[in-house]
Scaffold this active site. Sequence first.
Site, PDB file in Angstrom:
ATOM      1  N   ARG A  35      58.669 -38.093  24.462  1.00 21.74           N
ATOM      2  CA  ARG A  35      58.483 -38.501  25.864  1.00 21.74           C
ATOM      3  C   ARG A  35      59.794 -38.957  26.508  1.00 21.74           C
ATOM      4  O   ARG A  35      59.973 -38.767  27.715  1.00 21.74           O
ATOM      5  CB  ARG A  35      57.432 -39.602  25.953  1.00 21.74           C
ATOM      6  N   LYS A 197      32.694 -30.873  21.525  1.00 24.20           N
ATOM      7  CA  LYS A 197      31.469 -30.980  22.331  1.00 24.20           C
ATOM      8  C   LYS A 197      31.501 -30.195  23.638  1.00 24.20           C
ATOM      9  O   LYS A 197      32.509 -30.171  24.329  1.00 24.20           O
ATOM     10  CB  LYS A 197      31.227 -32.445  22.681  1.00 24.20           C
ATOM     11  N   GLY A 353      45.092 -32.824  24.881  1.00 28.20           N
ATOM     12  CA  GLY A 353      44.715 -33.507  23.637  1.00 28.20           C
ATOM     13  C   GLY A 353      44.957 -32.770  22.342  1.00 28.20           C
ATOM     14  O   GLY A 353      46.085 -32.463  21.986  1.00 28.20           O
ATOM     15  N   GLY A 376      44.830 -36.368  29.069  1.00 25.59           N
ATOM     16  CA  GLY A 376      43.794 -36.674  30.063  1.00 25.59           C
ATOM     17  C   GLY A 376      44.126 -36.092  31.429  1.00 25.59           C
ATOM     18  O   GLY A 376      43.259 -35.551  32.118  1.00 25.59           O
TER      19      GLY A 376
HETATM   20  P1  AMP Z   1      37.921 -32.374  21.425  1.00 20.58           P
HETATM   21  O1  AMP Z   1      38.447 -33.769  21.352  1.00 20.58           O
HETATM   22  O2  AMP Z   1      36.608 -32.246  22.109  1.00 20.58           O
HETATM   23  O3  AMP Z   1      38.954 -31.384  21.926  1.00 20.58           O
HETATM   24  O4  AMP Z   1      37.579 -31.959  19.928  1.00 20.58           O
HETATM   25  C1  AMP Z   1      38.543 -31.899  18.928  1.00 20.58           C
HETATM   26  C2  AMP Z   1      37.856 -32.113  17.624  1.00 20.58           C
HETATM   27  O5  AMP Z   1      36.884 -31.117  17.438  1.00 20.58           O
HETATM   28  C3  AMP Z   1      38.781 -32.027  16.430  1.00 20.58           C
HETATM   29  O6  AMP Z   1      38.896 -33.303  15.877  1.00 20.58           O
HETATM   30  C4  AMP Z   1      38.071 -31.061  15.499  1.00 20.58           C
HETATM   31  O7  AMP Z   1      38.049 -31.515  14.170  1.00 20.58           O
HETATM   32  C5  AMP Z   1      36.667 -30.996  16.060  1.00 20.58           C
HETATM   33  N1  AMP Z   1      35.975 -29.751  15.699  1.00 20.58           N
HETATM   34  C6  AMP Z   1      36.380 -28.504  15.905  1.00 20.58           C
HETATM   35  N2  AMP Z   1      35.524 -27.615  15.380  1.00 20.58           N
HETATM   36  C7  AMP Z   1      34.513 -28.327  14.824  1.00 20.58           C
HETATM   37  C8  AMP Z   1      33.333 -27.977  14.128  1.00 20.58           C
HETATM   38  N3  AMP Z   1      33.020 -26.707  13.896  1.00 20.58           N
HETATM   39  N4  AMP Z   1      32.523 -28.963  13.696  1.00 20.58           N
HETATM   40  C9  AMP Z   1      32.857 -30.252  13.933  1.00 20.58           C
HETATM   41  N5  AMP Z   1      33.967 -30.647  14.593  1.00 20.58           N
HETATM   42  C10 AMP Z   1      34.792 -29.703  15.046  1.00 20.58           C
END
Ligand code: AMP
Length: 395
Positions: A35, A197, A353, A376
């Site tokens: 940064r 999610k 992220g 973010g």
């Molecule tokens: P996000 O913060 O929503 O971008 O999600 C990132 C997280 O999603 C990471 O920590 C990954 O380990 C998790 N992730 C990715 N694929 C899967 C999966 N098939 N099952 C569970 N967690 C997952």
Amino acid sequence: MKTLADINFANKKAVIRVDFNVPLDENFKVTDTTRIEAAKPTIDKILKDGGSVILMSHLGRPKGVEEKYSLKHIVDKTSEILGVKVKFVNDSIGAEVEQAAKDLKPGEVLLLENLRFYKEEEAGDEGFAKKLAGLGDVYVNDAFGTAHRAHASTTIIANYFPENKVFGELLAKEIESLDKVLRNSEKPVTAVLGGSKVSSKITVIENILDKVDHLIIGGGMTFTFIKAQGGKIGDSICEDDKQQLALDILAKAKEKNVQIHLPVDVIAADGFKNDAQTQVVDVTAIPDGWQGLDAGPKSLENFKKVILESKTILWNGPLGVFEMENFAKGTIELGNFIAEATKNGAFSLVGGGDSVAAVKQFGLEPKMSYVSTGGGAMLEMLEGRTLPGIAAIQG
Ligand code: AMP
């Protein structure tokens, strides 16, 4: 877009909001200088023009004045990176700070104490912003990581510089990169959305359906879509209450002529751990007791084809649980495909992220056209929102 090039900084004092929220170890040594380095082009340019620089930032989330969050810990490292001895005052407003700013000569750099030692910073307090504004002649915002916050130093302060407020190089580059992906993009445009999610990405999906030709959906989100369409997902992660939403997205994509690509096979594991037993299975036929933790080989083949035919690529979110070595392959391979497409002339932007962490971890960063510095803030821009820090400069 007003940038550094619009101002002659000779004999001017520039108040620059930077994002020096860097990680420190237990001895208060900076462990990642990204940064500080990211702000260097802006600072160099102003100093070269014959201006002086007043740097302001936050560090961590202090509750009032907390020594461990003092920006004094980063003074030596910042001096080393800038090649200039950085002066420091242990406050961000008040008589001592005003004097130090007044005494600043062309070519000199002053760093203020952590802005968040005052609750007025995050509250967006007018009086606090006015005091900060009084320190300089020009306001420069180069802190993308906080551009989505209407804080005193990121947004409110701009009101006091109606003519003399500009974007720094870093912030300008972030805006330009996103513009190249969402507005002035070369077709075909592909977005890859992964992560855990659907619920955290829904607004992003809805916004980008108007901008892309292909949407690759991967990671944990996959299974809500597969289950909603009648597939068997075993013990894979799923948001049952988002199944209708998933179907709505598929229908909307069809209406808008966006091709959606979901995994067709997965690496299924018999537990959420790196040393679990694994097998490659069809994404719609995952046995009970097994969960999909990474994209399978056929899926990667399909994704490769789409990526290599794309001229513009946006990537947000990993394709699997990349933190575990045995489920990182899909994310690494996807990164390699994007790197290859980029080498062949496509524009690629990685942002928001976890995908940035993955790209860094796997050494792919130099192979992407642009890797965003703000998690973010980038997500909010992808959602189509106007960030207050950006609007304040444009307004
Ligand atoms: P996000 O913060 O929503 O971008 O999600 C990132 C997280 O999603 C990471 O920590 C990954 O380990 C998790 N992730 C990715 N694929 C899967 C999966 N098939 N099952 C569970 N967690 C997952």
